[in-house]
Design a protein around this motif. Structure first.
Motif, PDB file in Angstrom:
ATOM      1  N   ARG A   1       0.828  -1.204   0.000  1.00 27.88           N
ATOM      2  CA  ARG A   1       0.000   0.000   0.000  1.00 27.88           C
ATOM      3  C   ARG A   1       0.865   1.257   0.000  1.00 27.88           C
ATOM      4  NH1 ARG A   1      -2.896  -0.962   4.255  1.00 27.88           N
ATOM      5  NH2 ARG A   1      -1.636   0.256   5.693  1.00 27.88           N
ATOM      6  N   ASP A   2       1.934   1.259   0.806  1.00 30.06           N
ATOM      7  CA  ASP A   2       2.821   2.414   0.841  1.00 30.06           C
ATOM      8  C   ASP A   2       3.488   2.626  -0.518  1.00 30.06           C
ATOM      9  OD1 ASP A   2       2.168   2.827   3.466  1.00 30.06           O
ATOM     10  OD2 ASP A   2       3.999   1.964   4.288  1.00 30.06           O
ATOM     11  N   GLY A   3       3.869   1.523  -1.171  1.00 26.41           N
ATOM     12  CA  GLY A   3       4.491   1.633  -2.487  1.00 26.41           C
ATOM     13  C   GLY A   3       3.549   2.223  -3.518  1.00 26.41           C
ATOM     14  N   PHE A   4       2.309   1.790  -3.459  1.00 24.82           N
ATOM     15  CA  PHE A   4       1.314   2.326  -4.391  1.00 24.82           C
ATOM     16  C   PHE A   4       1.074   3.811  -4.137  1.00 24.82           C
ATOM     17  CE2 PHE A   4      -3.117   3.634  -4.889  1.00 24.82           C
ATOM     18  CZ  PHE A   4      -3.245   3.534  -6.268  1.00 24.82           C
ATOM     19  N   GLU A   5       0.908   4.179  -2.850  1.00 29.02           N
ATOM     20  CA  GLU A   5       0.626   5.573  -2.520  1.00 29.02           C
ATOM     21  C   GLU A   5       1.781   6.481  -2.935  1.00 29.02           C
ATOM     22  OE1 GLU A   5      -0.345   5.740   1.603  1.00 29.02           O
ATOM     23  OE2 GLU A   5      -2.427   5.088   1.297  1.00 29.02           O
ATOM     24  N   LYS A   6       3.014   6.022  -2.744  1.00 25.76           N
ATOM     25  CA  LYS A   6       4.159   6.836  -3.135  1.00 25.76           C
ATOM     26  C   LYS A   6       4.152   7.057  -4.648  1.00 25.76           C
ATOM     27  CE  LYS A   6       9.177   7.206  -2.770  1.00 25.76           C
ATOM     28  NZ  LYS A   6      10.435   6.586  -2.278  1.00 25.76           N
ATOM     29  N   ALA A   7       3.923   5.983  -5.419  1.00 26.35           N
ATOM     30  CA  ALA A   7       3.872   6.117  -6.874  1.00 26.35           C
ATOM     31  C   ALA A   7       2.716   7.010  -7.301  1.00 26.35           C
ATOM     32  CB  ALA A   7       3.742   4.732  -7.511  1.00 26.35           C
ATOM     33  N   TYR A   8       1.611   6.910  -6.589  1.00 21.45           N
ATOM     34  CA  TYR A   8       0.425   7.712  -6.906  1.00 21.45           C
ATOM     35  C   TYR A   8       0.722   9.207  -6.756  1.00 21.45           C
ATOM     36  CZ  TYR A   8      -4.229   9.777  -6.060  1.00 21.45           C
ATOM     37  OH  TYR A   8      -5.345  10.570  -6.091  1.00 21.45           O
ATOM     38  N   PHE A   9       1.327   9.582  -5.629  1.00 21.65           N
ATOM     39  CA  PHE A   9       1.612  10.994  -5.389  1.00 21.65           C
ATOM     40  C   PHE A   9       2.721  11.496  -6.299  1.00 21.65           C
ATOM     41  CE2 PHE A   9      -0.421  10.069  -1.213  1.00 21.65           C
ATOM     42  CZ  PHE A   9      -1.442  10.994  -1.309  1.00 21.65           C
ATOM     43  N   GLU A  10       3.749  10.661  -6.571  1.00 20.49           N
ATOM     44  CA  GLU A  10       4.812  11.078  -7.481  1.00 20.49           C
ATOM     45  C   GLU A  10       4.259  11.311  -8.882  1.00 20.49           C
ATOM     46  OE1 GLU A  10       7.679   7.977  -7.072  1.00 20.49           O
ATOM     47  OE2 GLU A  10       8.792   9.018  -5.479  1.00 20.49           O
ATOM     48  N   PHE A  11       3.303  10.496  -9.291  1.00 16.54           N
ATOM     49  CA  PHE A  11       2.655  10.665 -10.595  1.00 16.54           C
ATOM     50  C   PHE A  11       1.985  12.032 -10.694  1.00 16.54           C
ATOM     51  CE2 PHE A  11      -1.432  10.531 -12.803  1.00 16.54           C
ATOM     52  CZ  PHE A  11      -1.038  10.227 -14.099  1.00 16.54           C
ATOM     53  N   HIS A  12       1.188  12.367  -9.667  1.00 15.08           N
ATOM     54  CA  HIS A  12       0.463  13.631  -9.704  1.00 15.08           C
ATOM     55  C   HIS A  12       1.406  14.822  -9.552  1.00 15.08           C
ATOM     56  CE1 HIS A  12      -3.693  12.338 -10.020  1.00 15.08           C
ATOM     57  NE2 HIS A  12      -3.423  11.360  -9.178  1.00 15.08           N
ATOM     58  N   LEU A  13       2.460  14.698  -8.755  1.00 12.33           N
ATOM     59  CA  LEU A  13       3.423  15.775  -8.623  1.00 12.33           C
ATOM     60  C   LEU A  13       4.119  16.061  -9.943  1.00 12.33           C
ATOM     61  CD1 LEU A  13       4.969  14.909  -5.147  1.00 12.33           C
ATOM     62  CD2 LEU A  13       3.864  17.078  -5.736  1.00 12.33           C
ATOM     63  N   ALA A  14       4.488  14.976 -10.651  1.00 10.94           N
ATOM     64  CA  ALA A  14       5.152  15.155 -11.946  1.00 10.94           C
ATOM     65  C   ALA A  14       4.203  15.774 -12.960  1.00 10.94           C
ATOM     66  CB  ALA A  14       5.675  13.805 -12.449  1.00 10.94           C
ATOM     67  N   ARG A  15       2.951  15.330 -12.951  1.00 12.00           N
ATOM     68  CA  ARG A  15       1.988  15.833 -13.934  1.00 12.00           C
ATOM     69  C   ARG A  15       1.624  17.288 -13.667  1.00 12.00           C
ATOM     70  NH1 ARG A  15      -3.736  12.872 -14.933  1.00 12.00           N
ATOM     71  NH2 ARG A  15      -4.194  13.856 -12.926  1.00 12.00           N
ATOM     72  N   GLU A  16       1.603  17.681 -12.377  1.00 16.47           N
ATOM     73  CA  GLU A  16       1.229  19.044 -12.021  1.00 16.47           C
ATOM     74  C   GLU A  16       2.439  19.955 -11.839  1.00 16.47           C
ATOM     75  OE1 GLU A  16      -1.744  19.906 -12.242  1.00 16.47           O
ATOM     76  OE2 GLU A  16      -2.625  17.910 -12.402  1.00 16.47           O
ATOM     77  N   GLY A  17       3.605  19.485 -12.279  1.00 18.36           N
ATOM     78  CA  GLY A  17       4.788  20.322 -12.211  1.00 18.36           C
ATOM     79  C   GLY A  17       5.233  20.651 -10.803  1.00 18.36           C
ATOM     80  N   GLY A  18       4.936  19.810  -9.847  1.00 22.52           N
ATOM     81  CA  GLY A  18       5.333  20.021  -8.470  1.00 22.52           C
ATOM     82  C   GLY A  18       4.451  20.979  -7.707  1.00 22.52           C
ATOM     83  N   SER A  19       3.337  21.401  -8.291  1.00 23.10           N
ATOM     84  CA  SER A  19       2.437  22.347  -7.620  1.00 23.10           C
ATOM     85  C   SER A  19       1.638  21.636  -6.548  1.00 23.10           C
ATOM     86  CB  SER A  19       1.485  22.977  -8.643  1.00 23.10           C
ATOM     87  OG  SER A  19       0.468  23.718  -7.985  1.00 23.10           O
ATOM     88  N   MET A  20       1.899  21.972  -5.293  1.00 22.19           N
ATOM     89  CA  MET A  20       1.197  21.336  -4.191  1.00 22.19           C
ATOM     90  C   MET A  20      -0.281  21.719  -4.187  1.00 22.19           C
ATOM     91  SD  MET A  20       3.361  19.417  -2.677  1.00 22.19           S
ATOM     92  CE  MET A  20       2.612  19.102  -1.080  1.00 22.19           C
ATOM     93  N   THR A  21      -0.582  22.925  -4.627  1.00 17.30           N
ATOM     94  CA  THR A  21      -1.982  23.359  -4.663  1.00 17.30           C
ATOM     95  C   THR A  21      -2.788  22.499  -5.616  1.00 17.30           C
ATOM     96  OG1 THR A  21      -1.382  25.638  -4.143  1.00 17.30           O
ATOM     97  CG2 THR A  21      -3.531  25.279  -5.157  1.00 17.30           C
ATOM     98  N   ARG A  22      -2.248  22.292  -6.826  1.00 19.64           N
ATOM     99  CA  ARG A  22      -2.983  21.485  -7.817  1.00 19.64           C
ATOM    100  C   ARG A  22      -3.025  20.018  -7.411  1.00 19.64           C
ATOM    101  NH1 ARG A  22      -0.260  24.908 -11.590  1.00 19.64           N
ATOM    102  NH2 ARG A  22       1.237  23.255 -12.095  1.00 19.64           N
ATOM    103  N   VAL A  23      -1.948  19.513  -6.808  1.00 22.16           N
ATOM    104  CA  VAL A  23      -1.939  18.116  -6.357  1.00 22.16           C
ATOM    105  C   VAL A  23      -2.965  17.911  -5.253  1.00 22.16           C
ATOM    106  CG1 VAL A  23      -0.573  16.328  -5.210  1.00 22.16           C
ATOM    107  CG2 VAL A  23       0.427  17.663  -7.061  1.00 22.16           C
ATOM    108  N   ALA A  24      -3.056  18.875  -4.346  1.00 23.99           N
ATOM    109  CA  ALA A  24      -4.046  18.785  -3.269  1.00 23.99           C
ATOM    110  C   ALA A  24      -5.457  18.740  -3.843  1.00 23.99           C
ATOM    111  CB  ALA A  24      -3.895  19.973  -2.316  1.00 23.99           C
ATOM    112  N   GLU A  25      -5.707  19.552  -4.879  1.00 18.75           N
ATOM    113  CA  GLU A  25      -7.029  19.546  -5.508  1.00 18.75           C
ATOM    114  C   GLU A  25      -7.297  18.226  -6.207  1.00 18.75           C
ATOM    115  OE1 GLU A  25      -6.903  22.870  -8.107  1.00 18.75           O
ATOM    116  OE2 GLU A  25      -7.179  24.372  -6.520  1.00 18.75           O
ATOM    117  N   LYS A  26      -6.296  17.709  -6.902  1.00 21.26           N
ATOM    118  CA  LYS A  26      -6.478  16.458  -7.643  1.00 21.26           C
ATOM    119  C   LYS A  26      -6.716  15.270  -6.728  1.00 21.26           C
ATOM    120  CE  LYS A  26      -5.899  17.636 -12.026  1.00 21.26           C
ATOM    121  NZ  LYS A  26      -6.904  17.341 -13.078  1.00 21.26           N
TER     122      LYS A  26
END
Length: 239
Positions: free
Chosen positions: A187-212
């Motif tokens: 589960r931890d491995g999946f969650e880490k990959a999940y957040f890294e995916f969204h961070l990369a897609r949103e250019g590291g924007s924490m605001t957009r990642v939080a919304e997504k």
């Protein structure tokens, strides 16, 4: 909607349950004892089984245990009885029964139990399907390495057949997960990959990642630190 097996030695109960379930749109097979139930189970797959406990040849709990030991208990089983004790119900649940209905069975309780049992079956099928897909997606990686390994083992100087170029890394790259790990680690491995995916897609924007992801920024920061996600790297990659 679903294939249901009703096992009961009383003709009146079989007919009543069959009529109710057919009216709900289900396909129903009937068995009046354990022998017929075994034959039905071997001959087809069911989404749910309604199983009487007290039967003349083999009682329902013994049949349930038999199915569990032989790998045939792949569907939710709802036990039925008008004389079972609490100990019997507990034993059936321990073996693998989904739930227990006490006779006489009311229409409301029957339909609710059937609905819940079918919902559980759907979840089980989805989990099995996801595991099969993950295994199938991981297998090409192993297969791609076999030609090179065979060349080395044979001592041949000929180069191994060329393989297709690996997919580029990045937020769209497939993430493979080791399903043999303990649940918490997986589960931890999946969650880490999940957040890294969204961070990369949103250019590291924490605001957009939080919304997504639907998380508050404070909770998001805490979660990323807990998982060991490198926020600086994601910002550098986006630059």
């Amino acid at each position: 909607m679903a294939n249901i097996l009703v096992v009961d030695d009383e003709l009146g109960i079989r007919d009543l349950l069959s009529e109710i379930l057919n009216d709900e749109g289900h396909s129903v097979d009937l068995a009046e004892n354990a022998t017929q139930a075994r034959a039905a189970r071997q001959g087809g797959r069911y989404d749910l089984v309604l199983l009487d406990i007290w039967m003349p040849d083999t009682d329902g709990v013994s049949l349930l245990k038999e199915w569990a030991m032989t790998g045939a208990l792949t569907m939710p089983v709802i036990m039925m009885s008008g004389h079972a004790t609490i100990e019997t119900a507990v034993e059936a649940t321990r073996i693998g029964a989904f739930s227990f209905l006490e006779k006489p069975i009311t229409l409301q309780k029957l339909l609710k139990a059937v609905e819940q049992g079918l919902a559980r079956n759907t979840v089980n099928l989805q989990v099995a399907s996801s595991a099969a897909e993950s295994k199938a997606m991981a297998s090409p990686v192993t297969a791609a390495a076999q030609p090179a390994a065979a060349s080395v083992a044979s001592g041949s100087d000929e180069p191994a057949p060329s393989q297709p170029a690996a997919a580029p890394a990045g937020p769209q790259a497939h993430q493979g997960f080791d399903l043999d790990r303990p649940l918490r680690e997986a589960r931890d491995g999946f969650e880490k990959a999940y957040f890294e995916f969204h961070l990369a897609r949103e250019g590291g924007s924490m605001t957009r990642v939080a919304e997504k992801t639907g998380l508050e920024r404070t909770h998001l920061y805490r979660k990323l630190r807990q998982l060991g996600v490198d926020l600086g790297r994601n910002r550098r990659n986006s630059g």
